[in-house]
Design an enzyme around this catalytic site. Structure first.
Site, PDB file in Angstrom:
ATOM      1  N   PHE A   1       0.808  -1.218   0.000  1.00  0.00           N
ATOM      2  CA  PHE A   1       0.000   0.000   0.000  1.00  0.00           C
ATOM      3  C   PHE A   1       0.843   1.271   0.000  1.00  0.00           C
ATOM      4  O   PHE A   1       0.381   2.340  -0.396  1.00  0.00           O
ATOM      5  CB  PHE A   1      -0.965  -0.002   1.197  1.00  0.00           C
ATOM      6  CG  PHE A   1      -0.360   0.422   2.504  1.00  0.00           C
ATOM      7  CD1 PHE A   1      -0.450   1.730   2.947  1.00  0.00           C
ATOM      8  CD2 PHE A   1       0.304  -0.493   3.310  1.00  0.00           C
ATOM      9  CE1 PHE A   1       0.104   2.126   4.157  1.00  0.00           C
ATOM     10  CE2 PHE A   1       0.853  -0.118   4.513  1.00  0.00           C
ATOM     11  CZ  PHE A   1       0.761   1.207   4.948  1.00  0.00           C
ATOM     12  N   LYS A   2       2.102   1.152   0.411  1.00  0.00           N
ATOM     13  CA  LYS A   2       2.961   2.342   0.450  1.00  0.00           C
ATOM     14  C   LYS A   2       3.140   2.966  -0.939  1.00  0.00           C
ATOM     15  O   LYS A   2       3.424   4.158  -1.066  1.00  0.00           O
ATOM     16  CB  LYS A   2       4.339   1.983   1.023  1.00  0.00           C
ATOM     17  CG  LYS A   2       4.299   1.311   2.405  1.00  0.00           C
ATOM     18  CD  LYS A   2       3.885   2.279   3.495  1.00  0.00           C
ATOM     19  CE  LYS A   2       3.798   1.598   4.856  1.00  0.00           C
ATOM     20  NZ  LYS A   2       5.068   1.260   5.441  1.00  0.00           N
TER      21      LYS A   2
END
Length: 471
Positions: free
Chosen positions: A112-113
């Site tokens: 998700f980063k």
């Protein structure tokens, strides 16, 4: 829009200043002077926008020192199906009645980063070119921030990355993603210690104003407001996909160690997004769960930080938590300083259990929490495959376990997926007896040559390494 420090520094700054700065000069974190308010009419207008356009609409509320046409072009360049694998960018699927998974891990590094880091890379390149300047990024990672930052910054003009990570405490896949990069502007530093040691080094270097200015040090950790702001967008996108209209609340469950991801949900809620509950899901390193249950925030020493099967959450000092507590205590910078500087500095804890502010964490701000163990993760991974033919990584499993403990009838619960399962193959093999699927571009990545230097958990050693590679 002006930005202030949580610790009361008198300066007010614009977005592009704090984009390149990281921590405030007094060691505080930047927040906007106010949260822009989004009404029902605006939600209706935004509901059917493509993700890149939704990002522009939200970011433009906070960024007024980049021309709108340029900001729109940056968003369009960042959020494409080619980079994120689908037109929706963050597709939502219903796993079971009332429980949804929001896919945030289809970017370049499968975590998700990427959602924020890809934007940050393009913002950095834009602003540095506009200033004719360079930036040396110092970061800390427990697993996914490092690879997301390095893939976003590799080859970017005017940018070097110095990424610290706890030696031996990431999965082999995570290590290989970072250490196999051979780009000259990427520097991996394996620190003898835990993630909190890495994070402490980043903060110490950022607080050395002379060194920070001489070597033009910036950050990509979620202490950087720009990164957290980018994450706000997918809460709106998830809400729109989970509802048919704007009269229905939605809850979110967020696997959390450093409090950055869920802090973005807090910001979205403060803006007016109809979020019923924000569930903080922790692993055995349960400093956040302990606070939301008891009102006591108690950081742990390195020796008391557990090495777990959801390693990106093996964190005992949640650096973004200060932003939420600032709002919790009514934006009283003096009170915030007494908690985070005086009490944490001398006692490694503070206690809000007897104060009215603590009750507001749940009642006004909607926070709840849960804790998972290794056995819980294995059980959830097995159950999710058996019942739904879906593989989830250990951190998302922590989220699913927590979500089911805090369901409200009639309120959709969106669990934020944090990574694809291949990043934590050993745990998936333990749970299921087989490895998850691996994207073709990552075949054999663990066997590639590695470019990494090992250093002690010592601020001066890291500063010397940065100086050596910048002079």
């Amino acid at each position: 829009m002006n930005y202030l420090s949580t610790r009361g520094h008198p300066d007010r700054k614009r977005f592009c200043e704090i984009l390149l700065e990281g921590l405030a000069p007094d060691g505080g974190l930047y927040l906007p002077e106010h949260y822009p308010q989004v009404d029902t009419a605006t939600l209706a207008k935004w509901r059917d926008l493509p993700y890149a356009e939704l990002a522009f609409e939200i970011l433009s509320l906070y960024i007024d020192d980049i021309p709108p046409a340029d900001l729109k072009a940056i968003c369009a360049k960042t959020y494409t199906p080619e980079v994120f694998g689908s037109e929706e960018i963050v597709p939502l699927r219903e796993l079971e009645d009332g429980v949804y998974l929001e896919a945030l891990s289809n970017g370049p590094t499968l975590a998700f980063k990427d959602m924020a880091m890809q934007l940050l890379g393009n913002l950095f390149e834009y602003e540095l070119a506009r200033r004719g300047a360079e930036l040396n990024i110092l970061g800390a990672t427990s697993g996914d921030t490092g690879s997301a930052a390095e893939y976003a910054m590799r080859g970017k003009k005017g940018v070097r990355v110095f990424m610290t990570s706890p030696d031996g405490r990431m999965s082999p896949f995570q290590q290989a993603q970072m250490f196999s990069l051979q780009d000259e502007n990427i520097h991996n530093i394996a620190i003898t210690g835990v993630f909190d040691d890495c994070q402490d080094i980043v903060k110490a270097v950022s607080n050395d104003l002379g060194f920070k200015r001489k070597y033009r040090i910036g950050t990509v950790n979620s202490i950087n407001w720009a990164r957290l702001l980018a994450q706000v967008v997918y809460y709106f996108a998830g809400y729109f996909q989970a509802t048919a209209g704007n009269d229905k609340p939605v809850s979110f469950t967020v696997p959390s160690g450093n409090f950055g991801n869920v802090c973005a949900g807090h910001v979205a809620r403060m803006m007016g997004l109809p979020i019923h509950t924000l569930v903080v899901a922790t692993n055995e390193n349960d400093v956040l769960d302990e606070f939301f249950r008891t009102g006591i925030y108690r950081v742990r020493a390195a020796a008391d930080t557990h090495e777990t099967s959801s390693p990106s959450m093996d964190i005992s000092k949640a650096s973004n938590f200060e932003r939420f507590v600032f709002d919790l205590v009514g934006r009283d910078a003096g009170r915030l300083r007494s908690l985070f500087v005086d009490e944490l500095g001398s006692q490694a804890r503070f206690d809000l259990s007897g104060e009215p502010a603590f009750e507001q964490a749940a009642e006004r701000f909607g926070f709840k929490s849960s804790r998972s163990t290794h056995a819980d993760r294995l059980a959830t991974i097995r159950d999710t495959e058996k019942r739904f033919a879906t593989l989830v990584d250990p951190h998302t499993a922590d989220g699913l376990k927590a979500a089911r403990e805090h369901l409200t009838p009639g309120v959709p619960m969106v669990v934020l997926e944090t990574a694809l399962p291949i990043k934590f193959a050993a745990t998936l093999v333990e749970a299921l007896g087989h490895e998850p699927a691996r994207p073709a571009r990552f075949e054999g990545i663990e066997a590639l040559p590695k470019r990494v230097v090992k250093l002690p958990a010592d601020v001066e050693a890291v500063k010397a390494y940065i100086a050596q590679n910048c002079d």
